[in-house]
Motif scaffolding. Structure first.
Motif, PDB file in Angstrom:
ATOM      1  N   GLU A  15       2.351  21.337  11.148  1.00 14.88           N
ATOM      2  CA  GLU A  15       3.193  19.960  12.070  1.00 14.88           C
ATOM      3  C   GLU A  15       2.029  19.469  12.926  1.00 14.88           C
ATOM      4  O   GLU A  15       2.050  18.128  12.920  1.00 14.88           O
ATOM      5  CB  GLU A  15       4.180  20.538  12.710  1.00 14.88           C
ATOM      6  N   GLU A  16       1.170  20.098  13.397  1.00 13.80           N
ATOM      7  CA  GLU A  16       0.328  19.399  14.507  1.00 13.80           C
ATOM      8  C   GLU A  16      -0.576  18.579  13.679  1.00 13.80           C
ATOM      9  O   GLU A  16      -0.990  17.445  14.345  1.00 13.80           O
ATOM     10  CB  GLU A  16      -0.442  20.465  15.040  1.00 13.80           C
ATOM     11  N   ILE A  17      -1.191  18.909  12.682  1.00  8.27           N
ATOM     12  CA  ILE A  17      -2.122  18.016  12.010  1.00  8.27           C
ATOM     13  C   ILE A  17      -1.488  16.752  11.300  1.00  8.27           C
ATOM     14  O   ILE A  17      -1.934  15.953  11.478  1.00  8.27           O
ATOM     15  CB  ILE A  17      -3.040  18.891  10.915  1.00  8.27           C
ATOM     16  N   LEU A  18      -0.321  16.974  10.992  1.00  7.13           N
ATOM     17  CA  LEU A  18       0.538  16.201  10.525  1.00  7.13           C
ATOM     18  C   LEU A  18       0.790  14.947  11.646  1.00  7.13           C
ATOM     19  O   LEU A  18       0.588  13.620  11.344  1.00  7.13           O
ATOM     20  CB  LEU A  18       2.005  16.180   9.832  1.00  7.13           C
ATOM     21  N   ALA A  19       1.185  15.499  12.791  1.00  8.81           N
ATOM     22  CA  ALA A  19       1.173  14.550  13.735  1.00  8.81           C
ATOM     23  C   ALA A  19      -0.036  13.857  14.169  1.00  8.81           C
ATOM     24  O   ALA A  19       0.032  12.538  14.396  1.00  8.81           O
ATOM     25  CB  ALA A  19       1.904  15.375  14.951  1.00  8.81           C
ATOM     26  N   LEU A 184      -8.085  22.342   4.796  1.00  4.91           N
ATOM     27  CA  LEU A 184      -9.482  21.560   4.683  1.00  4.91           C
ATOM     28  C   LEU A 184      -9.471  20.950   6.303  1.00  4.91           C
ATOM     29  O   LEU A 184     -10.320  21.200   7.135  1.00  4.91           O
ATOM     30  CB  LEU A 184      -9.663  20.368   3.776  1.00  4.91           C
ATOM     31  N   LEU A 185      -8.280  20.307   6.785  1.00  7.82           N
ATOM     32  CA  LEU A 185      -7.896  19.688   8.056  1.00  7.82           C
ATOM     33  C   LEU A 185      -8.000  20.807   9.054  1.00  7.82           C
ATOM     34  O   LEU A 185      -8.612  20.549  10.117  1.00  7.82           O
ATOM     35  CB  LEU A 185      -7.057  18.866   8.101  1.00  7.82           C
ATOM     36  N   LEU A 186      -7.341  22.011   8.917  1.00  7.50           N
ATOM     37  CA  LEU A 186      -7.342  22.897   9.872  1.00  7.50           C
ATOM     38  C   LEU A 186      -8.673  23.470  10.023  1.00  7.50           C
ATOM     39  O   LEU A 186      -9.165  23.971  11.150  1.00  7.50           O
ATOM     40  CB  LEU A 186      -6.282  24.067   9.455  1.00  7.50           C
ATOM     41  N   VAL A 303     -14.660  26.498   2.091  1.00  6.75           N
ATOM     42  CA  VAL A 303     -13.194  26.687   1.857  1.00  6.75           C
ATOM     43  C   VAL A 303     -12.638  26.930   0.507  1.00  6.75           C
ATOM     44  O   VAL A 303     -13.132  26.432  -0.313  1.00  6.75           O
ATOM     45  CB  VAL A 303     -12.235  25.514   2.491  1.00  6.75           C
ATOM     46  N   PHE A 304     -11.977  27.911   0.340  1.00  5.54           N
ATOM     47  CA  PHE A 304     -11.705  28.496  -0.984  1.00  5.54           C
ATOM     48  C   PHE A 304     -10.035  29.259  -0.973  1.00  5.54           C
ATOM     49  O   PHE A 304      -9.631  29.647   0.165  1.00  5.54           O
ATOM     50  CB  PHE A 304     -12.656  29.213  -1.765  1.00  5.54           C
ATOM     51  N   ASN A 361       1.933  30.247   1.043  1.00  7.36           N
ATOM     52  CA  ASN A 361       1.615  29.576  -0.084  1.00  7.36           C
ATOM     53  C   ASN A 361       2.599  29.966  -1.133  1.00  7.36           C
ATOM     54  O   ASN A 361       2.821  30.808  -1.331  1.00  7.36           O
ATOM     55  CB  ASN A 361       0.287  30.140  -0.707  1.00  7.36           C
ATOM     56  N   GLY A 362       3.636  28.846  -1.261  1.00  2.00           N
ATOM     57  CA  GLY A 362       4.822  28.741  -1.910  1.00  2.00           C
ATOM     58  C   GLY A 362       5.571  29.647  -0.923  1.00  2.00           C
ATOM     59  O   GLY A 362       5.882  29.521   0.253  1.00  2.00           O
ATOM     60  N   LYS A 363       6.054  30.792  -1.447  1.00  4.38           N
ATOM     61  CA  LYS A 363       6.860  31.487  -0.664  1.00  4.38           C
ATOM     62  C   LYS A 363       6.243  32.684  -0.038  1.00  4.38           C
ATOM     63  O   LYS A 363       6.839  33.596   0.734  1.00  4.38           O
ATOM     64  CB  LYS A 363       8.161  32.207  -1.618  1.00  4.38           C
ATOM     65  N   LEU A 364       5.087  32.934  -0.397  1.00  6.95           N
ATOM     66  CA  LEU A 364       4.232  34.257   0.146  1.00  6.95           C
ATOM     67  C   LEU A 364       3.600  33.774   1.497  1.00  6.95           C
ATOM     68  O   LEU A 364       2.947  32.593   1.637  1.00  6.95           O
ATOM     69  CB  LEU A 364       3.036  34.365  -0.881  1.00  6.95           C
ATOM     70  N   GLU A 365       3.766  34.794   2.370  1.00  3.88           N
ATOM     71  CA  GLU A 365       3.345  34.585   3.618  1.00  3.88           C
ATOM     72  C   GLU A 365       1.624  34.768   3.450  1.00  3.88           C
ATOM     73  O   GLU A 365       1.167  35.933   3.088  1.00  3.88           O
ATOM     74  CB  GLU A 365       3.830  35.683   4.947  1.00  3.88           C
ATOM     75  N   ALA A 366       1.069  34.155   4.166  1.00  8.80           N
ATOM     76  CA  ALA A 366      -0.334  34.167   3.915  1.00  8.80           C
ATOM     77  C   ALA A 366      -1.272  33.782   5.234  1.00  8.80           C
ATOM     78  O   ALA A 366      -0.690  33.488   6.405  1.00  8.80           O
ATOM     79  CB  ALA A 366      -0.868  32.959   2.975  1.00  8.80           C
ATOM     80  N   ARG A 367      -2.490  34.442   5.383  1.00  8.47           N
ATOM     81  CA  ARG A 367      -3.368  33.853   6.226  1.00  8.47           C
ATOM     82  C   ARG A 367      -4.679  32.852   5.931  1.00  8.47           C
ATOM     83  O   ARG A 367      -5.246  33.437   4.907  1.00  8.47           O
ATOM     84  CB  ARG A 367      -3.925  35.049   7.137  1.00  8.47           C
ATOM     85  N   LEU A 368      -4.947  31.918   6.858  1.00  8.94           N
ATOM     86  CA  LEU A 368      -6.053  31.137   6.606  1.00  8.94           C
ATOM     87  C   LEU A 368      -6.795  31.979   7.589  1.00  8.94           C
ATOM     88  O   LEU A 368      -6.715  31.765   8.646  1.00  8.94           O
ATOM     89  CB  LEU A 368      -6.022  29.533   6.846  1.00  8.94           C
ATOM     90  N   VAL A 369      -8.003  32.419   7.168  1.00  8.99           N
ATOM     91  CA  VAL A 369      -8.887  33.086   7.797  1.00  8.99           C
ATOM     92  C   VAL A 369     -10.201  32.409   8.025  1.00  8.99           C
ATOM     93  O   VAL A 369     -10.612  31.727   6.813  1.00  8.99           O
ATOM     94  CB  VAL A 369      -8.924  34.446   7.571  1.00  8.99           C
ATOM     95  N   LYS A 370     -10.909  32.594   9.006  1.00 13.56           N
ATOM     96  CA  LYS A 370     -12.383  31.930   9.346  1.00 13.56           C
ATOM     97  C   LYS A 370     -13.300  33.116   9.553  1.00 13.56           C
ATOM     98  O   LYS A 370     -13.210  33.918  10.190  1.00 13.56           O
ATOM     99  CB  LYS A 370     -12.347  30.853  10.563  1.00 13.56           C
ATOM    100  N   TYR A 371     -14.653  32.999   8.873  1.00 12.84           N
ATOM    101  CA  TYR A 371     -15.617  33.811   9.121  1.00 12.84           C
ATOM    102  C   TYR A 371     -16.999  33.031   9.600  1.00 12.84           C
ATOM    103  O   TYR A 371     -17.248  31.994   8.804  1.00 12.84           O
ATOM    104  CB  TYR A 371     -16.078  34.775   8.153  1.00 12.84           C
ATOM    105  N   ASP A 372     -17.554  32.990  10.576  1.00 11.70           N
ATOM    106  CA  ASP A 372     -18.759  32.695  10.868  1.00 11.70           C
ATOM    107  C   ASP A 372     -19.901  33.427  10.410  1.00 11.70           C
ATOM    108  O   ASP A 372     -20.118  34.594  11.050  1.00 11.70           O
ATOM    109  CB  ASP A 372     -18.790  32.369  12.577  1.00 11.70           C
ATOM    110  N   ILE A 373     -20.614  32.901   9.439  1.00 14.51           N
ATOM    111  CA  ILE A 373     -21.903  33.757   9.152  1.00 14.51           C
ATOM    112  C   ILE A 373     -23.171  33.203   9.752  1.00 14.51           C
ATOM    113  O   ILE A 373     -23.521  31.961   9.387  1.00 14.51           O
ATOM    114  CB  ILE A 373     -21.781  33.814   7.645  1.00 14.51           C
ATOM    115  N   TYR A 374     -23.905  34.138  10.647  1.00 16.74           N
ATOM    116  CA  TYR A 374     -25.020  33.473  11.027  1.00 16.74           C
ATOM    117  C   TYR A 374     -26.319  33.686  10.396  1.00 16.74           C
ATOM    118  O   TYR A 374     -26.199  34.663   9.641  1.00 16.74           O
ATOM    119  CB  TYR A 374     -25.118  33.896  12.594  1.00 16.74           C
TER     120      TYR A 374
END
Length: 388
Positions: A15-19, A184-186, A303-304, A361-374
């Protein structure tokens, strides 16, 4: 041209990125809701929203709101709209209904009642009735009931806007184009750096990444929109809106790369990238991500959409452990994001995500996760920034 209220439907969490997209496009009175954002614009802006929005599924134009308590009040409310403003007896229509109400619990029943009201109005006035066409209607009508409030809208998009028009070949578990663009936008992807999708499948994330990087309208490859069959369709206006959007396309000076270990996936991804006219921006190679390392000098944005074990049979513990090992050993100075519906499997990555965003993702509850690799260890990175 008159301004009016419209509603852009989206996926949970976008919702926020669409706004933000709507504001950047020039929408007025933008307000976020649940899986939707309302806004105000004119007919030209409706065309522009359908062409350019990356995270919208549909653009609806509300024509009437009224209270409903039973099937009679629903029927009367639908009949209070003069449907001859929108179609003739020689046209076809279809009704999509969504219901969230204690008084109504079957969307198909609501759609049937609404259809009866429209057909009866034409039969009473002309002695004839328009046809129902579920696949290629001249008018697609949306009836939405929330508690006692019924909103009747014209669907300006037709098929969901995730049908971009470039993807003809898919693999076993393709990702929805709107979901890919929203991820991608998130993730903050803006085209200012090198990009990698290490498990690219049929290439959807790559195509959306390239279109974001070059500011190419999301639905430029789409064959048709529902508003092209409306009474007030303005072909010249649509052409000028399309032209103005294409003038804002920009150059891209980095690399967008996709890997997949399956030759069939690589072939499909290449076909889809070609269909989207993005070949000059995207390179696809047959590679097993776990055997690769970072190819570029600067920061890398990744992103994958790895397998969850839902439709693809993998040893999840080993697979996710290998993701973590490959991050640590081969991809320093990388911001890596991926989506998974298997929350247990995240434990095996062996790295702590710096962000977790709930999506579906469809009906599956999912998490978009971020890893910072230094480069080196996190502590070394922290210390060097203090000493600079």
């Amino acid at each position: 041209m008159d301004n009016y209220k419209m509603v852009a439907k989206t996926l949970f969490g976008f919702e926020e990125i669409l706004a933000k997209e709507l504001l950047q496009l020039g929408a007025q009175h933008v307000e976020q809701g649940v899986r939707m954002v309302s806004f105000v614009g004119d007919k030209g802006f409706m065309y522009k929203a359908n062409l350019a929005l990356r995270t919208a599924l549909k653009i609806l134009k509300p024509v009437k709101e009224f209270r409903v308590y039973n099937e009679q009040s629903l029927y009367k409310g639908i009949q209070s709209i003069d449907w001859s403003d929108y179609i003739t007896v020689n046209n076809s229509f279809v009704i999509d209904a969504t219901v969230n109400s204690e008084r109504f619990n079957h969307s198909q029943f609501v759609a049937l009642k609404a259809k009866d009201a429209i057909v009866d109005q034409f039969r009473d006035n002309t002695g004839k009735r328009p046809d129902i066409d579920k696949d290629f209607p001249d008018l697609r009508i949306n009836v939405h009931i929330f508690d006692e409030l019924c909103t009747v809208s014209l669907d300006s998009s037709g098929r969901s806007l995730h049908h971009r028009g470039y993807r003809t070949a898919t693999n076993i578990a393709p990702i929805n184009e709107v979901l890919a663009a929203g991820m991608l936008l998130l993730s903050g992807w803006d085209g200012h750096g090198d990009f990698l999708d290490p498990m690219c499948g049929s290439g959807t994330i790559l195509a959306e990444a390239a279109m974001i990087a070059c500011n190419i309208p999301a639905n430029i490859n789409r064959k048709e929109f529902a508003f092209e069959k409306w009474n007030d369709w303005d072909n010249d206006l649509f052409d000028s809106i399309t032209e103005s959007l294409l003038k804002k396309v920009k150059e891209f000076h980095y690399t967008i790369t996709g890997y997949d270990k399956a030759p069939s996936a690589v072939a499909k991804a290449k076909d889809n990238i070609k269909n989207a006219n993005l070949e000059e921006y995207v390179q696809i190679h047959q590679e097993n991500f776990f055997d690769t390392g970072k190819q570029t000098q600067g920061p890398l944005h990744m992103v994958f959409n790895p397998p969850y074990g839902e439709r693809l049979d993998v040893d999840l513990e080993r697979f996710y452990r290998e993701i973590g090992d490959t991050f640590k050993q081969g991809y320093p100075n990388t911001q890596a994001w991926f989506i998974t519906a298997n929350l247990e499997a995240l434990k095996y990555v062996g790295l702590k995500p710096s962000r977790k965003i709930k999506l579906f993702n469809g009906k599956l509850e999912a998490r978009l996760v971020k890893y910072d690799i230094y480069e080196g260890s996190k502590r070394a990175k922290f210390n060097s920034s203090i000493n600079e």
